[in-house]
Motif scaffolding. Sequence first.
Motif, PDB file in Angstrom:
ATOM      1  N   SER A 232       0.832  -1.211   0.000  1.00  0.00           N
ATOM      2  CA  SER A 232       0.000   0.000   0.000  1.00  0.00           C
ATOM      3  C   SER A 232       0.869   1.265   0.000  1.00  0.00           C
ATOM      4  O   SER A 232       0.531   2.253  -0.654  1.00  0.00           O
ATOM      5  CB  SER A 232      -0.975   0.003   1.176  1.00  0.00           C
ATOM      6  N   ILE A 233       1.998   1.226   0.718  1.00  0.00           N
ATOM      7  CA  ILE A 233       2.923   2.369   0.695  1.00  0.00           C
ATOM      8  C   ILE A 233       3.455   2.566  -0.722  1.00  0.00           C
ATOM      9  O   ILE A 233       3.451   3.687  -1.248  1.00  0.00           O
ATOM     10  CB  ILE A 233       4.093   2.173   1.689  1.00  0.00           C
ATOM     11  N   TYR A 234       3.895   1.497  -1.353  1.00  0.00           N
ATOM     12  CA  TYR A 234       4.428   1.581  -2.716  1.00  0.00           C
ATOM     13  C   TYR A 234       3.366   2.145  -3.671  1.00  0.00           C
ATOM     14  O   TYR A 234       3.649   3.041  -4.474  1.00  0.00           O
ATOM     15  CB  TYR A 234       4.892   0.197  -3.189  1.00  0.00           C
ATOM     16  N   ASN A 235       2.162   1.636  -3.573  1.00  0.00           N
ATOM     17  CA  ASN A 235       1.090   2.091  -4.470  1.00  0.00           C
ATOM     18  C   ASN A 235       0.749   3.565  -4.255  1.00  0.00           C
ATOM     19  O   ASN A 235       0.470   4.282  -5.214  1.00  0.00           O
ATOM     20  CB  ASN A 235      -0.157   1.226  -4.297  1.00  0.00           C
ATOM     21  N   ARG A 236       0.781   4.019  -3.022  1.00  0.00           N
ATOM     22  CA  ARG A 236       0.514   5.444  -2.772  1.00  0.00           C
ATOM     23  C   ARG A 236       1.643   6.311  -3.310  1.00  0.00           C
ATOM     24  O   ARG A 236       1.394   7.394  -3.846  1.00  0.00           O
ATOM     25  CB  ARG A 236       0.282   5.687  -1.286  1.00  0.00           C
ATOM     26  N   LEU A 237       2.884   5.848  -3.203  1.00  0.00           N
ATOM     27  CA  LEU A 237       4.004   6.587  -3.789  1.00  0.00           C
ATOM     28  C   LEU A 237       3.819   6.719  -5.301  1.00  0.00           C
ATOM     29  O   LEU A 237       4.014   7.798  -5.870  1.00  0.00           O
ATOM     30  CB  LEU A 237       5.339   5.895  -3.480  1.00  0.00           C
TER      31      LEU A 237
ATOM     32  N   ASN B  51       9.824   6.222   3.788  1.00  0.00           N
ATOM     33  CA  ASN B  51      11.138   6.587   3.254  1.00  0.00           C
ATOM     34  C   ASN B  51      11.986   5.357   2.937  1.00  0.00           C
ATOM     35  O   ASN B  51      12.815   5.393   2.034  1.00  0.00           O
ATOM     36  CB  ASN B  51      11.870   7.542   4.203  1.00  0.00           C
ATOM     37  N   ILE B  52      11.773   4.280   3.643  1.00  0.00           N
ATOM     38  CA  ILE B  52      12.515   3.044   3.368  1.00  0.00           C
ATOM     39  C   ILE B  52      12.069   2.464   2.029  1.00  0.00           C
ATOM     40  O   ILE B  52      12.896   2.110   1.186  1.00  0.00           O
ATOM     41  CB  ILE B  52      12.320   2.025   4.515  1.00  0.00           C
ATOM     42  N   ILE B  53      10.769   2.383   1.829  1.00  0.00           N
ATOM     43  CA  ILE B  53      10.216   1.864   0.571  1.00  0.00           C
ATOM     44  C   ILE B  53      10.619   2.798  -0.579  1.00  0.00           C
ATOM     45  O   ILE B  53      11.022   2.336  -1.652  1.00  0.00           O
ATOM     46  CB  ILE B  53       8.678   1.734   0.645  1.00  0.00           C
ATOM     47  N   ALA B  54      10.524   4.107  -0.358  1.00  0.00           N
ATOM     48  CA  ALA B  54      10.884   5.078  -1.397  1.00  0.00           C
ATOM     49  C   ALA B  54      12.348   4.913  -1.788  1.00  0.00           C
ATOM     50  O   ALA B  54      12.688   4.959  -2.971  1.00  0.00           O
ATOM     51  CB  ALA B  54      10.621   6.495  -0.905  1.00  0.00           C
ATOM     52  N   GLY B  55      13.213   4.708  -0.816  1.00  0.00           N
ATOM     53  CA  GLY B  55      14.632   4.509  -1.105  1.00  0.00           C
ATOM     54  C   GLY B  55      14.892   3.212  -1.843  1.00  0.00           C
ATOM     55  O   GLY B  55      15.706   3.168  -2.768  1.00  0.00           O
TER      56      GLY B  55
ATOM     57  N   PHE C 259      12.947   1.675  -3.897  1.00  0.00           N
ATOM     58  CA  PHE C 259      12.416   1.693  -5.258  1.00  0.00           C
ATOM     59  C   PHE C 259      12.720   3.004  -5.999  1.00  0.00           C
ATOM     60  O   PHE C 259      12.085   3.315  -6.999  1.00  0.00           O
ATOM     61  CB  PHE C 259      10.913   1.425  -5.234  1.00  0.00           C
ATOM     62  N   SER C 260      13.700   3.745  -5.513  1.00  0.00           N
ATOM     63  CA  SER C 260      14.195   4.964  -6.177  1.00  0.00           C
ATOM     64  C   SER C 260      13.129   6.020  -6.428  1.00  0.00           C
ATOM     65  O   SER C 260      13.078   6.621  -7.498  1.00  0.00           O
ATOM     66  CB  SER C 260      14.884   4.602  -7.495  1.00  0.00           C
ATOM     67  N   PHE C 261      12.289   6.259  -5.450  1.00  0.00           N
ATOM     68  CA  PHE C 261      11.354   7.383  -5.522  1.00  0.00           C
ATOM     69  C   PHE C 261      12.112   8.610  -5.025  1.00  0.00           C
ATOM     70  O   PHE C 261      12.276   8.804  -3.829  1.00  0.00           O
ATOM     71  CB  PHE C 261      10.120   7.129  -4.650  1.00  0.00           C
TER      72      PHE C 261
END
Length: 195
Positions: free
Chosen positions: A20-25, A166-170, A172-174
Motif C-alpha cells: 500500500s505504501i508503494y502504491n501510494r508513492l 522513506n525506506i520503501i521510497a529509497g 524503489f528509487s522514488f
Amino acid sequence: MTTTLIGLGVIAAVVIFLISIYNRLVTYRNQFKNGFAQIDVQLQRRHDLIPNLVESAKAYLSHEKATLTQVMEARNGAIEAQKAAARDPVDSKNIQRLGSAEGMLSKALANFYAVAENYPELKANETIQQLMEELSSTENRVSFARQSYNDGVMTYNIFREKFPNNIIAGMFSFKETAQLELESPEARQAPKVSF
C-alpha cells in the motif's frame, strides 16, 4: 499450528502494508506528473503566442530590436528548459532550470510591455491588444497549473519522507522532486497590461 497461522497473518499484514505504501508513492508521483503536464500545455501556449506578439510589434518597434531579440532569446531558452523538464519532471534540476528560464522570459516580457507603453499606436493595434490579452490569460492559467503541480509535489515529498515510507521510497528509487518556483519576486507577478 496456530502460531504458524499467526506468523503468516503478521507477514501477510506487513506485505500488504508495504504494497500500500508503494502504491501510494506511485499514485502521488503520477499525480504531480499530471500536474506538470498541465503546466506544459499552458507553457506551450505561452511560447506559441510570443512570436506572434513580437512579429506584430516589429513594425512599431523597429528601433527596439534589442528588446524583441531579448524576448525571443528568453522564449527559446524557456522552450529548451520546458522540453528537458517534460522528459523527466521528477528531476529537481530540470524543474529548477525551467523555473529560472521562465523567470527570465517573464522579465523579458515585462521589459517588452514597458517599452510598448511608450507607443500609443502599438497599444491601439487590435491584433496586439488581442495577443497581449491572450498572453495575460495564459499567464493566469500557468499560475493555476503551477499551484496544482506544487501541491502535488508537496504531497508526494511529504509522504515519501515519512517513516517507514522513506525506506520503501529509497528501495524503489522514488526521488525527491522540486516545486516549480520562479527565480525572482518580479517574475512572480503577472505582467501588467494597460491601454
